[in-house]
Design an enzyme around this catalytic site. Structure first.
Site, mmCIF file in Angstrom:
data_model
loop_
_atom_site.group_PDB
_atom_site.id
_atom_site.type_symbol
_atom_site.label_atom_id
_atom_site.label_comp_id
_atom_site.label_asym_id
_atom_site.label_seq_id
_atom_site.Cartn_x
_atom_site.Cartn_y
_atom_site.Cartn_z
ATOM 1 N N TYR A 91 0.843 -1.198 0.000
ATOM 2 C CA TYR A 91 0.000 0.000 0.000
ATOM 3 C C TYR A 91 0.882 1.253 0.000
ATOM 4 O O TYR A 91 0.605 2.221 -0.708
ATOM 5 C CB TYR A 91 -0.912 0.003 1.232
ATOM 6 N N PHE B 134 -9.309 19.844 -25.063
ATOM 7 C CA PHE B 134 -9.544 18.406 -25.034
ATOM 8 C C PHE B 134 -10.676 18.180 -24.035
ATOM 9 O O PHE B 134 -10.777 18.868 -23.025
ATOM 10 C CB PHE B 134 -8.298 17.585 -24.670
ATOM 11 N N THR B 135 -11.517 17.184 -24.318
ATOM 12 C CA THR B 135 -12.781 16.993 -23.586
ATOM 13 C C THR B 135 -12.603 16.946 -22.061
ATOM 14 O O THR B 135 -13.182 17.756 -21.340
ATOM 15 C CB THR B 135 -13.452 15.700 -24.077
ATOM 16 N N ASP C 147 0.422 18.638 -22.063
ATOM 17 C CA ASP C 147 -0.368 17.406 -22.062
ATOM 18 C C ASP C 147 0.500 16.402 -22.818
ATOM 19 O O ASP C 147 0.591 16.440 -24.042
ATOM 20 C CB ASP C 147 -1.710 17.622 -22.760
ATOM 21 N N LYS D 225 -1.185 5.814 -23.694
ATOM 22 C CA LYS D 225 -0.915 6.042 -25.119
ATOM 23 C C LYS D 225 0.555 5.754 -25.422
ATOM 24 O O LYS D 225 0.911 4.598 -25.649
ATOM 25 C CB LYS D 225 -1.311 7.466 -25.482
ATOM 26 N N ARG E 146 -15.605 13.050 -33.482
ATOM 27 C CA ARG E 146 -14.854 14.156 -32.902
ATOM 28 C C ARG E 146 -15.350 15.431 -33.573
ATOM 29 O O ARG E 146 -14.694 16.016 -34.416
ATOM 30 C CB ARG E 146 -13.339 13.991 -33.113
HETATM 31 N N1 F0G Z 1 -5.288 14.380 -23.000
HETATM 32 C C1 F0G Z 1 -5.343 13.872 -24.238
HETATM 33 C C2 F0G Z 1 -4.666 14.600 -25.369
HETATM 34 C C3 F0G Z 1 -6.053 12.697 -24.479
HETATM 35 O O1 F0G Z 1 -6.123 12.221 -25.719
HETATM 36 C C4 F0G Z 1 -6.686 12.043 -23.388
HETATM 37 C C5 F0G Z 1 -7.470 10.840 -23.607
HETATM 38 C C6 F0G Z 1 -6.594 12.610 -22.120
HETATM 39 C C7 F0G Z 1 -5.882 13.777 -21.967
HETATM 40 C C8 F0G Z 1 -7.281 11.996 -20.936
HETATM 41 O O2 F0G Z 1 -6.606 10.872 -20.551
HETATM 42 O O3 F0G Z 1 -8.268 9.035 -20.967
HETATM 43 O O4 F0G Z 1 -6.199 8.661 -19.603
HETATM 44 O O5 F0G Z 1 -8.054 10.022 -18.703
HETATM 45 N N2 F0G Z 1 -7.780 10.439 -24.744
HETATM 46 C C9 F0G Z 1 -8.466 9.218 -25.104
HETATM 47 C C10 F0G Z 1 -8.733 9.250 -26.581
HETATM 48 C C11 F0G Z 1 -9.675 8.925 -24.291
HETATM 49 O O6 F0G Z 1 -9.391 8.321 -27.055
HETATM 50 O O7 F0G Z 1 -8.283 10.162 -27.258
HETATM 51 P P1 F0G Z 1 -7.344 9.576 -19.916
#
Ligand code: F0G
Length: 479
Positions: free
Chosen positions: A74, A126-127, A217, A260, A385
Site C-alpha cells: 500500500y 480536449f474533452t 499534455d 498512449k 470528434r
Molecule cells: N489528453 C489527451 C490529449 C487525451 O487524448 C486524453 C485521452 C486525455 C488527456 C485523458 O486521458 O483518458 O487517460 O483520462 N484520450 C483518449 C482518446 C480517451 O481516445 O483520445 P485519460
C-alpha cells in the site's frame, strides 16, 4: 494492395487475440441497440477496433515480465520508485504523482491551480481537460493558430499556439487569473497535429516572462517529438528522446495519460518541477486517487508503465513504425477519395464528415452518423470528434459548434497489421459509395458531462432530410 511506404514492424508476434466479424444484419442490430453511439457497442461485435489508441496497446514481453515483480505494498512500493525514476529519466520533471489515468492528473492540477474566475488558455480544447478546468471554476480559451480549424490547411505544425491570440488575452485579463497554459502536443482534437519546438520555445519565453506556467499534455508527446524530427528543419537527425527532453524543459509540468505513448493499458501521472505544487498535488492524490505511492494503480501497472516508457524512447523505430502505419492508412484512404484532415497526424486518421456527408447539417450530427455507418458497413469502430464531443457551454447550455466535424480512426500501438489497414480502407470506400443514403441523427438521451461517451441517438427519417433523388442516383451508380 498499396505501394505506400510502411516500415516493417520492429517486433514479432508472440501472443494473439482472436477476432471475428459478425454479419451486417447483426451489426445493424448492434448499432441500433447502441443508440448509434460507437462507445456503446460491445467490443465482441467489433471487427477492427479503431475507437481509441488509449489503453488498447499491445505490451511487450518485457512489460509482462515486469508485471510479475510488481510490489503491491500500500505504501512505499518499489514499483512506484521505478515509475518515478522512469518519468524523471524520460521527461526530466523533478516530482511525480501517480494517477489512475490522464484525467486523474487533470483533476488534481485543476484543483491545485484554478480558482473561480480563472482563465486557462490552450491549443484547442480536449474533452476531459476542459471539463476539469470548468468544474474547478475556470474557463478555457482557445489560442491555437487558425489553420488548426481548417482541415485542408497543409501547415506542418497546426498544433502551434498563436502568440498574438495569447498576448491579446494577457492584455485583456488580470494576469494573476491565468494560472497556466495547457499545450497539447500533438493536438488530439485538431487531427493529431504537432506543435513545433520553435513555437514551444516562444510560448515558454512569453509565459515565463509573465509568471504563467506552461503545462504539457504529454499523452502523445513522443509522437510529437517524432513529427518534429520529421518536419522541423533543424531537428532532423536528432534522437526522439532528446527532442522530447527539450520539449519538457520548456514547460513547468505535465499531465500524462500513460495509456498512449507508454504502451500501457492503464495509468497516468502528474509531473511537476515546483516543490510547493508537488506537495499540494501529492496531498490531493491521497484524497481522490489513492496514496501518493500508487495513485489508483496496482504495483504491476506501475511496472508495466515504467518499462513501457523506457521502451518507447530507447529506439526511434518504435514511434517511427507507429506513425508510418497511421500514414499508410491515411494515404490509402486519400487514394480512395475519402475526405481527410491534412496533413496526416500522429495517432489517427481523421475523416472530414462535413465533406463526406454534405447533405447532413451539423445540427444533425454528421460525424456521429458517419461513425455508425462505417461500423455498419465493415465492423470498423471509430469515434465522433465534432459537435457531439464539443458539448455545451456550461453557462448558456448552448452547443459549441466546432469547425472540425470529424470521425477519428485511431490506431492502437502494435496491434493491427497491414492487411487490417487495407481492410479498413476498403470498408470506408463502401461507406463513401453509399454516402447519400446515410441519415442525420437526433439525440434521444443526452448526459450532462462528456456527452459523447454515453449519449443515444436515432436516425432522422429520410423524408425530413430530402435529397432522396441523389440517394437513388448514387445507388443506381453502384448497382
Ligand atoms: N489528453 C489527451 C490529449 C487525451 O487524448 C486524453 C485521452 C486525455 C488527456 C485523458 O486521458 O483518458 O487517460 O483520462 N484520450 C483518449 C482518446 C480517451 O481516445 O483520445 P485519460
Amino acid at each position: 494492395m498499396s505501394t505506400h511506404e510502411l516500415l516493417p514492424e520492429p517486433y514479432k508476434i508472440k501472443v494473439i487475440e482472436p477476432i471475428q466479424a459478425i454479419s451486417r444484419a447483426q451489426r445493424q442490430a448492434a448499432i441500433d441497440a447502441a443508440g448509434y453511439n460507437t462507445f456503446l457497442l460491445r467490443s465482441d461485435d467489433v471487427y477492427i477496433d479503431l475507437l481509441t489508441d488509449s489503453g488498447t496497446n499491445a505490451m511487450s514481453d518485457s512489460q509482462w515480465a515486469w508485471m510479475m515483480v510488481g510490489d503491491e505494498a500500500y505504501a512505499g512500493s518499489r514499483s512506484f520508485e521505478h515509475l518515478r525514476d522512469a518519468v524523471q529519466q524520460v521527461y526530466g520533471y523533478r516530482y511525480v504523482v501517480p494517477t489512475h489515468q490522464g484525467r486523474g492528473a487533470e483533476h488534481i492540477l485543476s484543483k491545485c491551480l484554478i480558482r473561480p474566475g480563472c482563465v486557462v488558455p490552450g491549443n484547442m480544447y480536449f474533452t476531459t481537460t476542459r471539463l476539469h478546468q470548468e468544474l474547478a471554476g475556470g474557463t478555457f480559451v482557445d489560442v491555437i493558430i487558425d489553420e488548426a480549424h481548417d482541415p485542408d490547411s497543409q501547415h506542418p505544425f497546426k498544433g502551434n499556439v498563436d502568440l498574438e491570440k495569447l498576448e491579446k488575452l494577457t492584455l485583456e485579463m488580470d494576469i494573476s487569473k491565468i494560472p497556466y497554459i495547457t499545450i497539447g502536443a500533438p493536438v488530439n482534437m485538431a487531427g493529431g497535429q504537432p506543435v513545433s519546438l520553435e513555437n514551444l520555445r516562444q510560448v515558454s519565453e512569453f509565459c515565463r516572462a509573465r509568471g504563467i506556467r506552461v503545462v504539457l499534455d504529454a499523452a502523445r508527446a513522443i509522437e510529437n517529438a517524432r513529427l518534429i524530427q520529421e518536419r522541423e528543419a533543424d531537428q532532423a537527425g536528432r534522437p526522439v528522446k532528446d527532442i522530447l527532453r527539450d520539449m519538457c524543459s520548456l514547460t513547468d509540468a505535465c499531465t500524462m495519460s500513460a495509456k498512449k505513448d507508454a504502451f500501457a493499458n492503464i495509468g497516468g501521472f502528474l509531473a511537476v518541477n515546483d516543490e510547493g505544487l508537488f506537495e499540494e498535488a501529492k496531498n490531493l492524490c491521497a484524497v481522490y486517487e489513492g496514496l501518493h505511492t500508487y495513485g489508483g494503480l496496482a504495483g504491476r501497472d506501475m511496472e508495466a508503465l515504467a518499462q513501457g516508457l523506457r521502451e518507447a524512447v530507447e529506439r526511434d523505430e518504435w514511434v517511427a513504425h507507429r506513425i508510418s502505419q497511421v500514414r499508410y492508412l491515411w494515404e490509402n484512404l486519400k487514394e480512395r477519395g475519402i475526405p481527410l484532415v491534412h496533413p496526416c497526424g500522429g495517432h489517427a486518421v481523421f475523416v472530414d464528415a462535413r465533406r463526406f456527408l454534405t447533405h447532413v447539417p451539423q445540427s444533425h450530427y454528421p460525424a456521429q452518423s458517419l461513425s455508425a455507418a462505417i461500423y455498419l458497413d465493415s465492423g470498423v469502430r471509430g469515434m465522433e470528434r465534432g459537435i457531439v464531443s464539443a458539448g455545451r457551454d456550461p453557462e448558456t447550455r448552448q452547443e459549441h459548434e466546432p469547425e472540425l466535424e470529424l470521425v477519428r480512426l485511431a490506431l492502437p500501438r502494435r496491434v493491427y497489421t497491414q492487411s487490417h489497414l487495407d481492410f479498413v480502407a476498403d470498408g470506408l470506400r463502401k461507406t463513401w459509395l453509399r454516402r447519400d443514403e446515410i441519415p442525420g441523427l437526433k439525440f434521444v438521451f443526452e448526459p450532462r458531462y462528456l456527452r459523447f461517451f454515453q449519449a443515444r441517438f436515432a436516425p432522422i427519417a429520410a423524408k425530413a432530410r430530402g435529397g432522396k433523388r441523389e440517394a437513388a442516383l448514387a445507388r443506381g451508380k453502384q448497382g
